[in-house]
Scaffold this active site. Structure first.
Site, PDB file in Angstrom:
ATOM      1  N   THR A   1       0.827  -1.207   0.000  1.00  0.00           N
ATOM      2  CA  THR A   1       0.000   0.000   0.000  1.00  0.00           C
ATOM      3  C   THR A   1       0.864   1.262   0.000  1.00  0.00           C
ATOM      4  OG1 THR A   1      -1.690  -1.196   1.234  1.00  0.00           O
ATOM      5  CG2 THR A   1      -1.790   1.210   1.298  1.00  0.00           C
ATOM      6  N   GLU A   2       0.625   2.133  -0.995  1.00  0.00           N
ATOM      7  CA  GLU A   2       1.309   3.427  -1.098  1.00  0.00           C
ATOM      8  C   GLU A   2       2.831   3.288  -1.071  1.00  0.00           C
ATOM      9  OE1 GLU A   2      -0.539   5.985  -1.777  1.00  0.00           O
ATOM     10  OE2 GLU A   2      -2.471   5.033  -1.411  1.00  0.00           O
ATOM     11  N   LEU A   3       3.321   2.154  -1.547  1.00  0.00           N
ATOM     12  CA  LEU A   3       4.756   1.850  -1.589  1.00  0.00           C
ATOM     13  C   LEU A   3       5.390   1.846  -0.195  1.00  0.00           C
ATOM     14  CD1 LEU A   3       6.254   3.537  -4.796  1.00  0.00           C
ATOM     15  CD2 LEU A   3       5.327   1.240  -4.506  1.00  0.00           C
TER      16      LEU A   3
ATOM     17  N   TRP B   1       5.634   6.456  -0.630  1.00  0.00           N
ATOM     18  CA  TRP B   1       5.742   7.473  -1.686  1.00  0.00           C
ATOM     19  C   TRP B   1       4.948   8.722  -1.345  1.00  0.00           C
ATOM     20  CZ3 TRP B   1       3.029   5.536  -6.836  1.00  0.00           C
ATOM     21  CH2 TRP B   1       1.660   5.443  -6.656  1.00  0.00           C
TER      22      TRP B   1
END
Length: 400
Positions: free
Chosen positions: A146-148, A300
């Site tokens: 999730t979301e890097l 990120w």
């Protein structure tokens, strides 16, 4: 030869009914804002998903397989495609049939589960793998959290689960003087390869494309391709990671974003030393340049590229801790509806809406937030979570 990897995140959360109040507890178990979920999905489908998928299909056909891309589509997004826009799901299936698209694994509910429950994390990753096989006939070999969100422990867990590659942010605090334009070996792993986002080039498109105050505006295809080609001889891979909604939703059609992407493959391929590959394809033949040691979580998000977009203030921490504290009782209930509802509440967006970082990244947070204030997001979420807890206690009250 330098590989250019496009990875697009496709995600829409299940939004909660902002009017679910304290007085709804024990009286109503209808938590979703179905109208908002339907309307937003249909709007984004018309502005982004359908025309962007048509564009990508045209490019794959025009370049006869030399243009290749990847998607990480969350399970909650796929469920909403099924319910509200099945034509979007069909268009992704058409892309899958070209053989030029890789589908990337992740947590089904786009959750923060790895930070709180390894067991739930594994369950959600397996759920997502099953739905990718069901919808696209694709078994994922590349993983992105999730979301890097990433660290050494995550990479080691993913290697154990059989993945070949993992995506992460090329954050300065991780790389230091090193370049994101190489493949790395996560610390503690022997087979898994890490592909890192080139955040400067990625964000030039995702965030700065229509920024008229930016000194490089406007970003023409020739200019951007020149920046990509500038890495020739000093890197092996350029990872362009961004939200798919960049095309048409975050950057509207009148910014020229569709024309930019339409002409980009030809401009990049005009240099004979550059090819398009998916992350799995690149990881299969590129050797790691060095070990990547990331003992703390990165992501990120925001300028900090850490997890403070979702966790860190008292509202976020309390909400997340209470949600995950229900895990054993939720799973023991054996109630499919309660389990699915609880998992929807684990979606990271709910905690993102409670973020109070309104300074450096305020505009980004406001854009994605359906609530007027972080406090309103917290109150709504806790009311829903408390009603779910009441149901686990057997205090269902009257079904609204």
């Amino acid at each position: 030869m330098t590989s250019v990897c496009f990875y697009f995140q496709v995600h829409q959360p299940m939004r909660l009914d902002k009017d679910y109040s304290f007085f709804s507890l024990g009286r109503s178990h209808h938590y979703r804002d179905e109208a908002a979920n339907r309307d937003i999905m249909r709007k984004v489908a018309q502005k982004c998903y359908l025309p962007a998928n048509r564009l990508m299909l045209d490019l794959i056909e025009e370049f006869k397989g030399k243009f290749r891309i990847s998607y990480a589509i969350t399970g909650v997004a796929m469920e909403q495609f099924q319910e509200f826009c099945p034509e979007v799901l069909d268009s992704f299936r058409t892309l899958a049939d070209t053989g030029c698209v890789e589908f990337i694994g992740e947590t089904h509910y786009h959750s923060l589960a790895f930070l709180f429950s390894k067991e739930e994390f594994r369950r959600q990753v397996k759920m997502h793998g099953r739905i990718l096989e069901e919808f696209f006939g694709s078994k994922p070999v590349t993983f992105r959290n999730t979301e890097l969100i990433y660290n050494n422990d995550l990479a080691q867990e993913i290697e154990k689960m059989g993945y070949k590659a993992i995506l992460a942010e090329g954050a300065d605090q991780v790389l230091g003087w090193r370049s994101p334009n190489f493949v790395y070996q996560p610390a503690g792993c022997s087979k898994l390869k890490a592909l890192l986002k080139n955040y400067r080039l990625s964000d030039d498109v995702a965030f700065r494309f229509s920024d008229r105050g930016w000194t490089e505006w406007p970003v023409t295809t020739e200019k951007f391709a020149g920046w990509v080609h500038g890495s020739a001889g000093s890197g092996e891979i350029i990872n362009l990671f961004m939200d798919y909604e960049t095309i048409g939703e975050h950057q509207w059609a009148d910014t020229g974003i569709f024309e930019f992407f339409r002409s980009l493959p030809g401009a990049v391929l005009a240099h004979g030393d550059f090819v398009f590959e998916t992350p799995g394809e690149a990881a299969a033949h590129l050797d790691p340049m060095a070990q990547l040691d990331v003992p703390y979580f990165t992501s990120w998000a925001d300028l900090e590229r850490d997890v403070t977009a979702w966790l860190g203030n008292p509202m976020q921490d309390q909400a997340a801790e209470m949600a995950y504290s229900l895990e054993s009782r939720v799973m023991a209930s054996g109630d499919a509806d309660i389990i699915a509802t609880w998992r929807e509440l684990l979606t990271s967006d709910h905690f993102y809406y409670m973020c109070t970082k309104w300074f450096s990244d305020g505009d980004v947070h406001k854009y994605f937030n359906p609530y007027d204030t972080p406090h309103q997001a917290f109150i709504t979420y806790m009311n829903v979570l408390n009603d779910l807890a009441l149901r686990l206690d057997g205090g269902n009250g009257k079904q609204g």
